[in-house]
Write an enzyme that holds these catalytic residues in place. Sequence first.
Site, PDB file in Angstrom:
ATOM      1  N   GLN A 171      12.910 -13.211  14.292  1.00 45.05           N
ATOM      2  CA  GLN A 171      13.092 -13.899  15.480  1.00 45.05           C
ATOM      3  C   GLN A 171      14.230 -12.639  16.287  1.00 45.05           C
ATOM      4  OE1 GLN A 171      13.553 -17.677  18.253  1.00 45.05           O
ATOM      5  NE2 GLN A 171      11.960 -18.255  16.339  1.00 45.05           N
ATOM      6  N   ASN A 185       1.679 -23.194  24.088  1.00 43.28           N
ATOM      7  CA  ASN A 185       1.942 -22.221  22.467  1.00 43.28           C
ATOM      8  C   ASN A 185       1.558 -22.972  21.339  1.00 43.28           C
ATOM      9  OD1 ASN A 185       3.695 -20.649  20.326  1.00 43.28           O
ATOM     10  ND2 ASN A 185       4.591 -22.449  19.917  1.00 43.28           N
ATOM     11  N   GLU A 186       1.352 -23.014  20.145  1.00 47.12           N
ATOM     12  CA  GLU A 186       0.923 -23.202  18.840  1.00 47.12           C
ATOM     13  C   GLU A 186       0.290 -24.966  19.483  1.00 47.12           C
ATOM     14  OE1 GLU A 186       3.391 -23.256  15.642  1.00 47.12           O
ATOM     15  OE2 GLU A 186       3.071 -21.024  15.333  1.00 47.12           O
ATOM     16  N   GLU A 230       3.908 -13.875  17.208  1.00 48.20           N
ATOM     17  CA  GLU A 230       4.901 -14.518  16.399  1.00 48.20           C
ATOM     18  C   GLU A 230       4.125 -14.231  14.418  1.00 48.20           C
ATOM     19  OE1 GLU A 230       6.232 -18.166  15.966  1.00 48.20           O
ATOM     20  OE2 GLU A 230       5.396 -18.900  17.813  1.00 48.20           O
ATOM     21  N   GLU A 252      14.360 -17.129  20.864  1.00 45.88           N
ATOM     22  CA  GLU A 252      13.651 -18.976  20.638  1.00 45.88           C
ATOM     23  C   GLU A 252      14.936 -19.347  21.156  1.00 45.88           C
ATOM     24  OE1 GLU A 252      10.706 -20.729  18.021  1.00 45.88           O
ATOM     25  OE2 GLU A 252      11.003 -22.799  19.707  1.00 45.88           O
TER      26      GLU A 252
HETATM   27  O1  AHR Z   1       9.407 -19.182  14.645  1.00 41.08           O
HETATM   28  C1  AHR Z   1       9.591 -20.133  14.581  1.00 41.08           C
HETATM   29  C2  AHR Z   1       8.498 -20.538  15.009  1.00 41.08           C
HETATM   30  O2  AHR Z   1       7.826 -20.342  14.393  1.00 41.08           O
HETATM   31  C3  AHR Z   1       8.263 -21.068  16.623  1.00 41.08           C
HETATM   32  O3  AHR Z   1       8.800 -22.343  17.640  1.00 41.08           O
HETATM   33  C4  AHR Z   1       6.367 -21.843  16.659  1.00 41.08           C
HETATM   34  O4  AHR Z   1       5.740 -21.330  17.582  1.00 41.08           O
HETATM   35  C5  AHR Z   1       6.288 -21.185  14.932  1.00 41.08           C
HETATM   36  O5  AHR Z   1       4.981 -21.756  14.205  1.00 41.08           O
END
Ligand code: AHR
Length: 519
Positions: A372, A199-200, A323, A52
Amino acid sequence: MSFCKTPFFVALTAVCLVWSFCGHADTANTLVVHADKGEWTIAPEIYGHFAEHLGRCIYDGIWVGEDSDIPNIRGYRKDIVEALKALRIPVLRWPGGCFADEYHWKDGIGPREQRPAMINTHWGMVTEDNSFGTHEFLDLCELLDTEAYIAGNVGSGSIRDMQDWVEYMTFDGDSAMAMLRRANGREKPWRVRYFGVGNENWACGGHMTPEYYADLYKRYQTYVRSYSDNPILKIACGPNDWDTRWMDVVLERAKRHMDGISLHYYVFTGPHWWEKGSATEFDESEWFTLMKKSLDVAEVLRQQIEVMDKHDPEKRVGLYFDEWGTWWNPTPGSNPGFLVQQNTLRDALSAGIFLNIFNQHCDRVKMANIAQTVNVLQAMAHTRDADMFLTPTYHVFEMFKEHQGATLLPIDLACAPYERDEHKVPSLNASASKSEAGTVTITLCNLHPTNEAALNCSIQGMDASEVSGRILTADEMNAHNTFEQPDAVAPRQFTDATLDNNVIQVMVPAKSIVALKVR
Ligand code: AHR
């Protein structure tokens, strides 16, 4: 996996307690591997990654630019490219995360010096100069020989933006977007296998209800087209960890428009999301808590898959666990918005548990992406100027990589519990697979921080003639690598496994991860 349900287990526990009080290994742990009974393929994408625009993941971690003094291949750090290639990373998700729902891809194409800057409001309010954009990401995927997984913007982007992006990346004919791509230096389209629609969206991606998101999903995904030779798989935004209602509503309303749905689950030991616990300073009770929460992913999967089975009994829709990982308090002195954390042997055990459990659910789990890749959360590597070290978690991915694309083998594991206060968990965790060439890989985690485990492992349905292994362990629970000591935790040859008459006797050291190769 069978655990604590039989009279045999009660007897086993008693034996083990006596042995552990005496400081000995228990002797009655058994594993049966059914080498002739596999049914499902472990999707290589279960060993996927996520990068990210957050802190120093992309900039410094992956991208330094062509003019950097840091050794690079067309702007990508050479050390990181080599490390990721050695893992054979199957898929890379980008550009977020929360960043995805405020990313406007047109700001990240064309001459770099002309790209507009934006504020990365989620991650530290820093200026994002957009010098790493669509071309830089997709060229990286080609360099790494990995599939691209793009997360599209539903939260603040338009349908037209999303439609244009897909056309820009993947259309081979003549169109405004394809011509723009060519004008920016890329003649042929790239391959983009996976496209996430938001996303989310229950939180940073727009704070939506599942009903509202499901309707939006149907609209947005309509315009995510498969062009030319690029059949694109569409992934809907799924729930956070235990939220089965989101899963239920989104599948109920939109399942026939998706190829997959995502799931996120992070683990930490602290009492709140703002107090997650220290990455390196912890006692045995926090060690135990992390082992337990990591094992809980099996229950999260059970509950979410139960809902999926209700809507999709034929298992057409994949679960994309895009994730996951450990999340600790930021390293003291670092920018709290950059999510920098150390990575110890405890994180490695957690990763081993997650991967074994994903393998065991490969009939439904079609992808998983650890958060990540570099310098952020449970990273594979940390960088500082031209220096780099690999984390214990990196080594787990490397030791488990033979599972990618192999056939999952059913196993029966009976083992002593690891008990702490009122709670207990199985002390061992495992999975097994068979490659096309017939090699069986068995990955074992011993969760107990002080007791080694004597394991009797019987291989059924094949004539085993040879066993070899590697191990990751250390003396301390919080052992970790640093720029000064990059190999404090690194895999070594494992010699405590002997094969006789299709039975392998293994002594699995305390707090260790062992990968066995059986031929
Ligand atoms: O990985 C960090 C964050 O965690 C991401 O941006 C988000 O999708 C999640 O809450």
